[in-house]
Design an enzyme around this catalytic site. Structure first.
Site, short mmCIF file in Angstrom:
data_model
loop_
_atom_site.label_atom_id
_atom_site.label_comp_id
_atom_site.label_asym_id
_atom_site.label_seq_id
_atom_site.Cartn_x
_atom_site.Cartn_y
_atom_site.Cartn_z
N ASP A 138 0.10 2.09 2.42
CA ASP A 138 1.32 1.49 2.96
C ASP A 138 2.54 2.15 2.34
OD1 ASP A 138 2.90 -0.21 4.46
OD2 ASP A 138 2.78 -1.87 3.04
N LYS A 141 4.81 7.17 5.87
CA LYS A 141 3.87 7.26 6.99
C LYS A 141 3.38 8.69 7.22
CE LYS A 141 4.87 3.08 6.92
NZ LYS A 141 4.03 2.21 6.07
N ASP A 166 -1.75 0.15 6.83
CA ASP A 166 -0.78 -0.76 7.44
C ASP A 166 0.22 0.01 8.30
OD1 ASP A 166 0.53 -3.14 7.99
OD2 ASP A 166 1.76 -3.07 6.18
N ASN A 167 0.87 -0.72 9.21
CA ASN A 167 1.98 -0.20 10.04
C ASN A 167 1.57 0.92 10.98
OD1 ASN A 167 4.02 -0.62 7.15
ND2 ASN A 167 4.10 -1.92 8.96
N GLU A 198 5.71 -7.21 9.91
CA GLU A 198 6.00 -8.23 8.93
C GLU A 198 7.32 -8.95 9.22
OE1 GLU A 198 6.35 -4.03 7.10
OE2 GLU A 198 4.90 -5.18 8.29
#
Length: 213
Positions: A138, A141, A166-167, A198
């Site tokens: 996380d 990216k 994540d993401n 989130e």
């Protein structure tokens, strides 16, 4: 990255309102800070945090790694469900994040479970000497794919280990190489779970949970 003032605001809010040595109270208090101040925080949050917690409880990893400490929210989520002998290494390049995370994790009573490293992820990974059963990604990216390949090259992922990214929904355009690798290389058995960004119920996001074969 949020600025130092906002970071200190979260920290002070936690110290004032959360119950010490109670990880769940600390996480709930961070969530309350977001709701009360309408300040976006890029920690994993309660919805995807539940998926993270469930994965940890199912796997029960002895050695866990986190790329991206931020404010310690995900470190607490992971560490609170590790087995008694389990431990977490959390890496972040931002010294202010490391400072805040250490304080919040200590307040949650989990400082003996978590070791923080202030370093660029690739540099820290290159200096790790043990393999991990669970890895939470996380951070930046554009580093997901390259850091995963580096961990594989250095034999830092145990067979049967889980990589939880994540993401990957909101940043899907940056995940093409990552998706191709965990889904099509044969090195992983991977699944994608849709969720929300989130603290933003109207913004789609997702996590990718990949088992190392």
């Amino acid at each position: 990255m949020i600025n130092d003032t906002k970071m200190n605001s979260v920290l002070n809010y936690v110290l004032k309102n959360a119950k010490q040595d109670d990880p769940r109270s600390v996480l709930d208090t961070i969530d309350s800070f977001v709701l009360e101040t309408n300040t976006f925080l890029m920690n994993v949050g309660p919805e995807k945090g539940k998926l993270l917690a469930e994965t940890i409880k199912d796997l029960m990893p002895l050695k866990a790694l986190e790329l991206g400490s931020f404010l310690g929210y995900s470190a607490i989520t992971i560490a609170m469900f590790l087995p008694k002998a389990g431990s977490l290494v959390s890496i972040d390049h931002d010294k202010d994040s490391i400072t805040a995370s250490k304080k919040i994790v200590k307040y949650a009573g989990l400082e003996n479970k978590v070791h923080f490293i202030n370093s660029a992820s690739d540099e820290a990974i290159s200096n790790l000497e043990e393999a991990f059963d669970f890895i939470f990604i996380d951070h930046e990216k554009n580093r997901y794919y390259s850091d995963l390949l580096l961990m594989e090259k250095l034999n830092l992922i145990n067979k049967g280990g889980i990589v939880f990214a994540d993401n990957v929904g909101i940043f899907e355009d940056k995940m093409k190489d990552y998706f191709a690798h965990v889904r099509d290389s044969g090195a992983y058995t991977s699944k994608n779970i849709g969720a929300h960004l989130e603290y933003r119920d109207n913004v789609y996001d997702a996590v990718e949970i990949s088992k190392f074969n």
